[in-house]
Design an enzyme around this catalytic site. Sequence first.
Site, PDB file in Angstrom:
ATOM      1  N   GLN A 143      48.612  42.702  85.953  1.00 43.67           N
ATOM      2  CA  GLN A 143      49.064  41.380  86.374  1.00 43.67           C
ATOM      3  C   GLN A 143      49.694  40.632  85.202  1.00 43.67           C
ATOM      4  O   GLN A 143      49.245  40.725  84.061  1.00 43.67           O
ATOM      5  CB  GLN A 143      47.895  40.572  86.935  1.00 43.67           C
ATOM      6  CG  GLN A 143      47.294  41.153  88.206  1.00 43.67           C
ATOM      7  CD  GLN A 143      48.218  41.035  89.404  1.00 43.67           C
ATOM      8  OE1 GLN A 143      49.109  40.200  89.439  1.00 43.67           O
ATOM      9  NE2 GLN A 143      48.010  41.900  90.388  1.00 43.67           N
ATOM     10  N   TYR A 172      48.497  50.610  96.809  1.00 40.80           N
ATOM     11  CA  TYR A 172      49.334  50.157  95.681  1.00 40.80           C
ATOM     12  C   TYR A 172      48.379  49.701  94.579  1.00 40.80           C
ATOM     13  O   TYR A 172      48.513  48.617  94.007  1.00 40.80           O
ATOM     14  CB  TYR A 172      50.276  49.029  96.104  1.00 40.80           C
ATOM     15  CG  TYR A 172      51.051  49.319  97.374  1.00 40.80           C
ATOM     16  CD1 TYR A 172      52.241  50.045  97.336  1.00 40.80           C
ATOM     17  CD2 TYR A 172      50.576  48.887  98.608  1.00 40.80           C
ATOM     18  CE1 TYR A 172      52.956  50.319  98.499  1.00 40.80           C
ATOM     19  CE2 TYR A 172      51.267  49.156  99.783  1.00 40.80           C
ATOM     20  CZ  TYR A 172      52.459  49.868  99.728  1.00 40.80           C
ATOM     21  OH  TYR A 172      53.152  50.144 100.879  1.00 40.80           O
ATOM     22  N   GLU A 197      47.753  55.099  94.710  1.00 44.14           N
ATOM     23  CA  GLU A 197      48.858  54.609  93.883  1.00 44.14           C
ATOM     24  C   GLU A 197      49.875  55.722  93.676  1.00 44.14           C
ATOM     25  O   GLU A 197      49.512  56.852  93.357  1.00 44.14           O
ATOM     26  CB  GLU A 197      48.317  54.125  92.525  1.00 44.14           C
ATOM     27  CG  GLU A 197      49.353  53.884  91.450  1.00 44.14           C
ATOM     28  CD  GLU A 197      50.371  52.813  91.820  1.00 44.14           C
ATOM     29  OE1 GLU A 197      51.571  53.036  91.567  1.00 44.14           O
ATOM     30  OE2 GLU A 197      49.967  51.756  92.356  1.00 44.14           O
ATOM     31  N   ASP A 238      48.398  45.566  97.620  1.00 41.63           N
ATOM     32  CA  ASP A 238      49.098  44.710  96.658  1.00 41.63           C
ATOM     33  C   ASP A 238      50.415  45.385  96.297  1.00 41.63           C
ATOM     34  O   ASP A 238      50.566  45.924  95.199  1.00 41.63           O
ATOM     35  CB  ASP A 238      48.220  44.500  95.420  1.00 41.63           C
ATOM     36  CG  ASP A 238      48.877  43.600  94.379  1.00 41.63           C
ATOM     37  OD1 ASP A 238      49.814  42.857  94.743  1.00 41.63           O
ATOM     38  OD2 ASP A 238      48.468  43.654  93.205  1.00 41.63           O
ATOM     39  N   CYS A 265      53.464  38.892  96.112  1.00 38.50           N
ATOM     40  CA  CYS A 265      54.131  38.004  95.158  1.00 38.50           C
ATOM     41  C   CYS A 265      55.479  37.522  95.684  1.00 38.50           C
ATOM     42  O   CYS A 265      56.243  36.891  94.944  1.00 38.50           O
ATOM     43  CB  CYS A 265      54.311  38.698  93.807  1.00 38.50           C
ATOM     44  SG  CYS A 265      55.370  40.164  93.854  1.00 38.50           S
TER      45      CYS A 265
END
Length: 311
Positions: A143, A172, A197, A238, A265
């Site tokens: 992040q 993810y 992932e 995410d 996001c």
Amino acid sequence: GALGMHPSGSNAVVPVADMPLAVDRLRVPELFDLDFTGLERVELAAGSHDVLVLLVPEAARRQTRGPHGRARRAPRPPQRLSEAQLRSLAEEVHEILRARVAAWWPVTGRLLPLVGPAELTQDVDFGPGASRSFRVSGDGFWQIHEGAPEALSRAVISLLDVQEGDRVADLYAGAGLFTGALLAAAGSARVSIDSIEAYPVTSDDAARAFRADPRVTVVNARVEDALPGRSYDAVVLDPSRSGAGERAIQAIAATGARTVVYVSCDAGSFARDARLLADRGYALDRRELFDIYPDTHHVETVARFTRGVRR
């Protein structure tokens, strides 16, 4: 050769002498006096204990629009640096920041440590008595805001009621931030978590973080390829700014999960995927917003969707 920032929608570099949004450990005046000619990009990251600087001689060719609407590529660096020149520049950076320094070629995936290991340690406090350290590779993902891992993890935990015997997917998953949060939420409960992932580097980071915990299975695969045939009680995702998309949302819905917690996001891709989830029987029943990109239009969303429940 000066450190700078790109204006919105442009490949131009506006030189800066400071970066007020950065953590104090990166705001060293001498760093902004260095000549980085020959590099296309410089990335700086502060871990919990160390600083890592990536010198990027050549990145992927970015495409923008020119003044007449024509697509154009970013110019290539005016010169190429030899390995000896990169090492010399790395020593200068190290002297100023006491940082680890590496050269990175994103197109080929090559990561060359120049001073110290090309990785950082990130410590996350998930709540009382629950913390974990993550080793994050320099070319991996973490992040961008130093307060985001804790804030987002606690939001995910508050929205997802992990119960005894649950099977949960962290999609993810990156280096496994939310996998760690889910384990913290589960406590001593018997649960199983698939940490999925696609990027091998970050998937390896997750594998290192959870190799001693039999409750976690790390899967290096694309979400839409990994999910078919699997069933879950809950899903956390995410994705990148482009969102999950129709194939991934269809695969998520097919798992039969009672709860989906979506971390996003980008408002546009989130709205699209929220509609896709609604079309498959999931209702948005709670949403929290976080300003982890200060002074930009981006807002982080953490939202809960519940199957078969209407507001």
